[in-house]
Design a protein around this motif. Structure first.
Motif, mmCIF file in Angstrom:
data_model
loop_
_atom_site.group_PDB
_atom_site.id
_atom_site.type_symbol
_atom_site.label_atom_id
_atom_site.label_comp_id
_atom_site.label_asym_id
_atom_site.label_seq_id
_atom_site.Cartn_x
_atom_site.Cartn_y
_atom_site.Cartn_z
ATOM 1 N N ALA A 108 0.829 -1.210 0.000
ATOM 2 C CA ALA A 108 0.000 0.000 0.000
ATOM 3 C C ALA A 108 0.862 1.259 0.000
ATOM 4 O O ALA A 108 0.568 2.226 -0.724
ATOM 5 N N ILE A 109 1.922 1.263 0.792
ATOM 6 C CA ILE A 109 2.825 2.419 0.816
ATOM 7 C C ILE A 109 3.467 2.622 -0.551
ATOM 8 O O ILE A 109 3.590 3.749 -1.040
ATOM 9 N N GLU A 185 -0.678 18.413 2.394
ATOM 10 C CA GLU A 185 -0.006 19.521 3.072
ATOM 11 C C GLU A 185 0.971 19.023 4.129
ATOM 12 O O GLU A 185 2.024 19.634 4.361
ATOM 13 N N LEU A 186 0.640 17.896 4.791
ATOM 14 C CA LEU A 186 1.556 17.341 5.786
ATOM 15 C C LEU A 186 2.845 16.854 5.131
ATOM 16 O O LEU A 186 3.944 17.062 5.670
ATOM 17 N N ARG A 187 2.727 16.220 4.001
ATOM 18 C CA ARG A 187 3.924 15.772 3.297
ATOM 19 C C ARG A 187 4.762 16.959 2.827
ATOM 20 O O ARG A 187 5.994 16.976 2.987
ATOM 21 N N GLU A 188 4.094 17.963 2.249
ATOM 22 C CA GLU A 188 4.825 19.129 1.738
ATOM 23 C C GLU A 188 5.505 19.905 2.852
ATOM 24 O O GLU A 188 6.619 20.408 2.672
ATOM 25 N N ILE A 204 5.270 10.567 9.718
ATOM 26 C CA ILE A 204 4.111 11.442 9.564
ATOM 27 C C ILE A 204 2.946 10.740 8.881
ATOM 28 O O ILE A 204 1.829 10.694 9.411
ATOM 29 N N VAL A 205 3.195 10.172 7.711
ATOM 30 C CA VAL A 205 2.103 9.614 6.915
ATOM 31 C C VAL A 205 1.497 8.390 7.585
ATOM 32 O O VAL A 205 0.283 8.316 7.802
ATOM 33 N N LEU A 210 -2.675 5.470 10.760
ATOM 34 C CA LEU A 210 -2.619 4.231 11.525
ATOM 35 C C LEU A 210 -3.966 3.766 12.084
ATOM 36 O O LEU A 210 -4.252 2.560 12.036
ATOM 37 N N PRO A 211 -4.817 4.640 12.631
ATOM 38 C CA PRO A 211 -6.095 4.134 13.172
ATOM 39 C C PRO A 211 -6.923 3.381 12.142
ATOM 40 O O PRO A 211 -7.428 2.285 12.405
#
Length: 301
Positions: A108-109, A185-188, A204-205, A210-211
């Motif tokens: 998946a990643i 936005e979190l990745r950037e 982060i990702v 994870l939940p």
């Protein structure tokens, strides 16, 4: 004397059009049809659940049902329990999860974060193929490869290999969807701070998704615990408990139900209904556990 330009004038808020009676009627009719279909689908489910509880609760409330096996029990005797079958079901699903979950998460990643070109298309195609493979086909494939070709004995581990094929597409798809929900936005922001991509994914990702990923894993485990075809093809039934998943016969709840269906005695029918209720209870606990874990992890973020 000052003049007011058109740009200085306040903009009048747009007014919404009146919703006609026909549109309201169609909306209410669609809602009513949806709830009616839901109720129709719920009727057989509730009927089956009530029937299994009525027929099987006498067995599960017995003192030895959860702590004893069927070793030395005659077909006409209603005694002993399904401890050996519960262990077999849980251990086979656990071994399958140990193999399928890491592979599914990594796939998946790759598809979400790195997937480009022919390899990503091939991976997606293979996952779609596995999602539609019947359990009997997965069992026959493992039998042909693991037992007929490599000459390994029938065992619970062979069952786990077949369950891996059934779990893998569920884990991949659920994890993939959760990773896609992580805002870009979190990745950037992480890249702007000079953090490498692999560390961004791990720190982060994945924690953000994870939940939902854990819920998907638990649901995948619950989905394969009731499979009958792999245990019928790849392992034999044993009335006593066997802790070795690589050697010997091992019972499981689906296999116990299949064996006792051939027992014409009332004790056999009691064990069938009791094993069915036990399997439903275990799967229900996993579903509730998935919902609880998702809620707790979401609250603690």
């Amino acid at each position: 004397m000052t003049t007011t330009s058109t740009l200085d004038r306040p903009i009048k808020a747009p007014t919404f059009r009146h919703v006609g009676a026909g549109r309201k009627f169609r909306d209410n009719a669609a809602t009513a049809i949806m709830w009616l279909c839901f109720a129709i689908a719920l009727i057989p489910l509730c009927w089956v659940l009530i029937l299994v509880v009525q027929k099987g609760y006498h067995a599960v409330i017995d003192s030895g049902w959860w702590s004893k096996s069927q070793k030395g029990v005659l077909p006409e005797q209603f005694t002993g329990g399904v401890y050996h079958a519960i262990y077999g079901t849980v251990s086979q699903a656990a071994v399958a999860a140990v193999i399928a979950v890491p592979l599914g998460i990594m796939a998946a990643i790759y598809l979400v974060e790195y997937g480009r070109g022919w390899l990503a298309k091939t991976t997606t195609f293979m996952v779609d193929i596995l999602a539609g493979v019947p359990s009997i086909v997965a069992a026959l494939f493992v039998f042909a490869l693991w037992i007929a070709t490599f000459r390994f004995d029938q065992s619970a581990f062979a069952v786990s290999l077949a369950l891996v094929l059934l779990m893998l597409p569920v884990v991949v798809r659920s994890s993939e969807e959760m990773l896609k929900l992580v805002p870009d936005e979190l990745r950037e922001a992480s890249y702007a701070l000079g953090i490498p991509k692999w560390k961004t994914i791990l720190r982060i990702v994945v924690p953000t998704a994870l939940p939902g990923m854990i819920s998907g894993m638990l649901l995948a485990i619950a989905r394969v615990m009731g499979e009958t075809a792999p245990v019928l093809v790849l392992v034999g039934y044993s009335k006593s408990i066997n802790f070795d998943i690589f050697n010997g016969n091992m019972a499981s709840l689906p296999l116990l139900i299949y064996q006792e269906l051939a027992n014409p005695n009332p004790a056999g029918r009691e064990r069938v209904w009791g094993a069915a209720l036990t399997l439903i209870a275990i799967i229900a606990v996993l579903y509730l556990g998935a919902a609880l874990v998702n809620k707790l992890l979401t609250r603690n973020r």
